[in-house]
Design a protein around this motif. Sequence first.
Motif, PDB file in Angstrom:
ATOM      1  N   SER A  55       0.833  -1.205   0.000  1.00  0.00           N
ATOM      2  CA  SER A  55       0.000   0.000   0.000  1.00  0.00           C
ATOM      3  C   SER A  55       0.867   1.254   0.000  1.00  0.00           C
ATOM      4  CB  SER A  55      -0.931   0.003   1.213  1.00  0.00           C
ATOM      5  OG  SER A  55      -1.833  -1.068   1.142  1.00  0.00           O
ATOM      6  N   ILE A  56       1.985   1.218   0.720  1.00  0.00           N
ATOM      7  CA  ILE A  56       2.910   2.356   0.729  1.00  0.00           C
ATOM      8  C   ILE A  56       3.431   2.616  -0.679  1.00  0.00           C
ATOM      9  CG2 ILE A  56       5.189   3.119   1.513  1.00  0.00           C
ATOM     10  CD1 ILE A  56       4.536   1.591   4.171  1.00  0.00           C
ATOM     11  N   MET A  57       3.789   1.536  -1.374  1.00  0.00           N
ATOM     12  CA  MET A  57       4.279   1.703  -2.749  1.00  0.00           C
ATOM     13  C   MET A  57       3.172   2.225  -3.660  1.00  0.00           C
ATOM     14  SD  MET A  57       6.917  -1.446  -3.332  1.00  0.00           S
ATOM     15  CE  MET A  57       5.930  -2.750  -2.636  1.00  0.00           C
ATOM     16  N   MET A  58       1.955   1.748  -3.481  1.00  0.00           N
ATOM     17  CA  MET A  58       0.856   2.195  -4.335  1.00  0.00           C
ATOM     18  C   MET A  58       0.552   3.675  -4.111  1.00  0.00           C
ATOM     19  SD  MET A  58      -1.526  -1.198  -4.260  1.00  0.00           S
ATOM     20  CE  MET A  58      -2.586  -0.717  -5.626  1.00  0.00           C
ATOM     21  N   VAL A  59       0.614   4.122  -2.862  1.00  0.00           N
ATOM     22  CA  VAL A  59       0.401   5.543  -2.579  1.00  0.00           C
ATOM     23  C   VAL A  59       1.527   6.376  -3.206  1.00  0.00           C
ATOM     24  CG1 VAL A  59       0.399   7.273  -0.727  1.00  0.00           C
ATOM     25  CG2 VAL A  59      -1.022   5.230  -0.538  1.00  0.00           C
ATOM     26  N   ALA A  60       2.752   5.878  -3.149  1.00  0.00           N
ATOM     27  CA  ALA A  60       3.864   6.599  -3.783  1.00  0.00           C
ATOM     28  C   ALA A  60       3.606   6.751  -5.280  1.00  0.00           C
ATOM     29  CB  ALA A  60       5.183   5.862  -3.535  1.00  0.00           C
ATOM     30  N   LEU A  61       3.053   5.712  -5.903  1.00  0.00           N
ATOM     31  CA  LEU A  61       2.731   5.802  -7.332  1.00  0.00           C
ATOM     32  C   LEU A  61       1.578   6.768  -7.589  1.00  0.00           C
ATOM     33  CD1 LEU A  61       3.110   2.081  -8.420  1.00  0.00           C
ATOM     34  CD2 LEU A  61       4.672   3.982  -8.887  1.00  0.00           C
ATOM     35  N   ASP A  62       0.635   6.843  -6.648  1.00  0.00           N
ATOM     36  CA  ASP A  62      -0.447   7.821  -6.785  1.00  0.00           C
ATOM     37  C   ASP A  62       0.117   9.242  -6.768  1.00  0.00           C
ATOM     38  OD1 ASP A  62      -2.413   5.886  -6.880  1.00  0.00           O
ATOM     39  OD2 ASP A  62      -2.963   6.077  -4.763  1.00  0.00           O
ATOM     40  N   VAL A  63       1.089   9.480  -5.896  1.00  0.00           N
ATOM     41  CA  VAL A  63       1.677  10.808  -5.747  1.00  0.00           C
ATOM     42  C   VAL A  63       2.655  11.112  -6.878  1.00  0.00           C
ATOM     43  CG1 VAL A  63       3.155  12.224  -4.261  1.00  0.00           C
ATOM     44  CG2 VAL A  63       1.350  10.819  -3.249  1.00  0.00           C
ATOM     45  N   SER A  64       3.412  10.102  -7.295  1.00  0.00           N
ATOM     46  CA  SER A  64       4.444  10.308  -8.308  1.00  0.00           C
ATOM     47  C   SER A  64       4.417   9.180  -9.343  1.00  0.00           C
ATOM     48  CB  SER A  64       5.818  10.374  -7.639  1.00  0.00           C
ATOM     49  OG  SER A  64       6.799  10.639  -8.598  1.00  0.00           O
ATOM     50  N   PRO A  65       3.487   9.238 -10.288  1.00  0.00           N
ATOM     51  CA  PRO A  65       3.366   8.166 -11.275  1.00  0.00           C
ATOM     52  C   PRO A  65       4.601   7.988 -12.148  1.00  0.00           C
ATOM     53  CG  PRO A  65       1.793   9.930 -11.736  1.00  0.00           C
ATOM     54  CD  PRO A  65       2.483  10.267 -10.458  1.00  0.00           C
ATOM     55  N   VAL A  66       5.495   8.981 -12.169  1.00  0.00           N
ATOM     56  CA  VAL A  66       6.716   8.850 -12.961  1.00  0.00           C
ATOM     57  C   VAL A  66       7.557   7.673 -12.467  1.00  0.00           C
ATOM     58  CG1 VAL A  66       8.168  10.425 -11.620  1.00  0.00           C
ATOM     59  CG2 VAL A  66       8.569  10.163 -14.058  1.00  0.00           C
ATOM     60  N   LEU A  67       7.356   7.257 -11.227  1.00  0.00           N
ATOM     61  CA  LEU A  67       8.091   6.100 -10.708  1.00  0.00           C
ATOM     62  C   LEU A  67       7.857   4.848 -11.550  1.00  0.00           C
ATOM     63  CD1 LEU A  67       7.570   6.527  -6.862  1.00  0.00           C
ATOM     64  CD2 LEU A  67       9.675   6.908  -8.159  1.00  0.00           C
ATOM     65  N   LEU A  68       6.698   4.775 -12.192  1.00  0.00           N
ATOM     66  CA  LEU A  68       6.399   3.623 -13.044  1.00  0.00           C
ATOM     67  C   LEU A  68       7.380   3.515 -14.202  1.00  0.00           C
ATOM     68  CD1 LEU A  68       2.511   3.813 -13.209  1.00  0.00           C
ATOM     69  CD2 LEU A  68       3.875   2.000 -12.139  1.00  0.00           C
ATOM     70  N   THR A  69       7.978   4.618 -14.586  1.00  0.00           N
ATOM     71  CA  THR A  69       8.920   4.609 -15.717  1.00  0.00           C
ATOM     72  C   THR A  69      10.351   4.341 -15.270  1.00  0.00           C
ATOM     73  OG1 THR A  69       9.400   6.979 -15.614  1.00  0.00           O
ATOM     74  CG2 THR A  69       7.464   6.302 -16.914  1.00  0.00           C
ATOM     75  N   GLN A  70      10.543   4.107 -13.992  1.00  0.00           N
ATOM     76  CA  GLN A  70      11.888   3.988 -13.435  1.00  0.00           C
ATOM     77  C   GLN A  70      12.285   2.559 -13.071  1.00  0.00           C
ATOM     78  OE1 GLN A  70      13.979   6.705 -13.319  1.00  0.00           O
ATOM     79  NE2 GLN A  70      12.305   7.600 -14.494  1.00  0.00           N
ATOM     80  N   ALA A  71      11.667   1.557 -13.685  1.00  0.00           N
ATOM     81  CA  ALA A  71      11.948   0.158 -13.341  1.00  0.00           C
ATOM     82  C   ALA A  71      13.434  -0.166 -13.478  1.00  0.00           C
ATOM     83  CB  ALA A  71      11.112  -0.781 -14.192  1.00  0.00           C
ATOM     84  N   ALA A  72      14.081   0.301 -14.529  1.00  0.00           N
ATOM     85  CA  ALA A  72      15.501   0.013 -14.729  1.00  0.00           C
ATOM     86  C   ALA A  72      16.341   0.605 -13.599  1.00  0.00           C
ATOM     87  CB  ALA A  72      15.965   0.549 -16.078  1.00  0.00           C
ATOM     88  N   LYS A  73      16.001   1.803 -13.163  1.00  0.00           N
ATOM     89  CA  LYS A  73      16.738   2.433 -12.064  1.00  0.00           C
ATOM     90  C   LYS A  73      16.561   1.637 -10.776  1.00  0.00           C
ATOM     91  CE  LYS A  73      19.215   5.676 -10.224  1.00  0.00           C
ATOM     92  NZ  LYS A  73      20.635   5.789 -10.524  1.00  0.00           N
ATOM     93  N   PHE A  74      15.336   1.160 -10.510  1.00  0.00           N
ATOM     94  CA  PHE A  74      15.097   0.348  -9.322  1.00  0.00           C
ATOM     95  C   PHE A  74      15.904  -0.946  -9.372  1.00  0.00           C
ATOM     96  CE2 PHE A  74      11.216   2.969  -8.869  1.00  0.00           C
ATOM     97  CZ  PHE A  74      11.391   3.352  -7.545  1.00  0.00           C
ATOM     98  N   ARG A  75      15.989  -1.566 -10.553  1.00  0.00           N
ATOM     99  CA  ARG A  75      16.798  -2.788 -10.691  1.00  0.00           C
ATOM    100  C   ARG A  75      18.268  -2.481 -10.449  1.00  0.00           C
ATOM    101  NH1 ARG A  75      12.995  -3.712 -14.768  1.00  0.00           N
ATOM    102  NH2 ARG A  75      14.334  -2.834 -16.384  1.00  0.00           N
ATOM    103  N   GLU A  76      18.727  -1.347 -10.942  1.00  0.00           N
ATOM    104  CA  GLU A  76      20.124  -0.932 -10.753  1.00  0.00           C
ATOM    105  C   GLU A  76      20.427  -0.735  -9.259  1.00  0.00           C
ATOM    106  OE1 GLU A  76      22.386   3.199 -11.570  1.00  0.00           O
ATOM    107  OE2 GLU A  76      21.395   2.333 -13.322  1.00  0.00           O
ATOM    108  N   VAL A  77      19.531  -0.060  -8.570  1.00  0.00           N
ATOM    109  CA  VAL A  77      19.719   0.185  -7.140  1.00  0.00           C
ATOM    110  C   VAL A  77      19.665  -1.135  -6.368  1.00  0.00           C
ATOM    111  CG1 VAL A  77      18.678   1.272  -5.106  1.00  0.00           C
ATOM    112  CG2 VAL A  77      18.926   2.568  -7.230  1.00  0.00           C
ATOM    113  N   ALA A  78      18.739  -2.016  -6.731  1.00  0.00           N
ATOM    114  CA  ALA A  78      18.646  -3.323  -6.067  1.00  0.00           C
ATOM    115  C   ALA A  78      19.935  -4.118  -6.255  1.00  0.00           C
ATOM    116  CB  ALA A  78      17.450  -4.109  -6.603  1.00  0.00           C
ATOM    117  N   ALA A  79      20.489  -4.089  -7.453  1.00  0.00           N
ATOM    118  CA  ALA A  79      21.750  -4.794  -7.715  1.00  0.00           C
ATOM    119  C   ALA A  79      22.878  -4.190  -6.880  1.00  0.00           C
ATOM    120  CB  ALA A  79      22.090  -4.736  -9.204  1.00  0.00           C
ATOM    121  N   LEU A  80      22.934  -2.877  -6.799  1.00  0.00           N
ATOM    122  CA  LEU A  80      23.955  -2.213  -6.001  1.00  0.00           C
ATOM    123  C   LEU A  80      23.870  -2.652  -4.542  1.00  0.00           C
ATOM    124  CD1 LEU A  80      26.201  -0.094  -5.591  1.00  0.00           C
ATOM    125  CD2 LEU A  80      24.381   1.586  -5.266  1.00  0.00           C
TER     126      LEU A  80
END
Length: 98
Positions: A55-80
């Motif tokens: 739910s926290i993640m879903m609210v973040a997407l409600d506030v900032s839908p641009v996060l949906l376009t950042q999947a590659a960045k999230f994968r990069e950070v997870a790998a780091l």
Amino acid sequence: MTTNNVVPVDNPFYNADRRRAAALWAHWLADDDAGMRQIMHEALDADRLHHLPLSIMMVALDVSPVLLTQAAKFREVAALYGYVEVDEEANRDPGSGR
């Protein structure tokens, strides 16, 4: 306020979960530890604590839908963080218990 993620009635992410998630964000941004604890206890009492992280993640997407376009960045950070975690494990003192 409108949200980007419409919640159908049969969706497991009820409005109360999102309200708690939004309140948790607000308390965190205000550095209000007591408020954050209250929200966590409320979710626990409602047997919905396990729904709070998503739910926290879903609210973040409600506030900032641009996060949906950042999947590659999230994968990069997870790998780091994965590399850092492996390094921490390799350097952990076996007698420390941590």
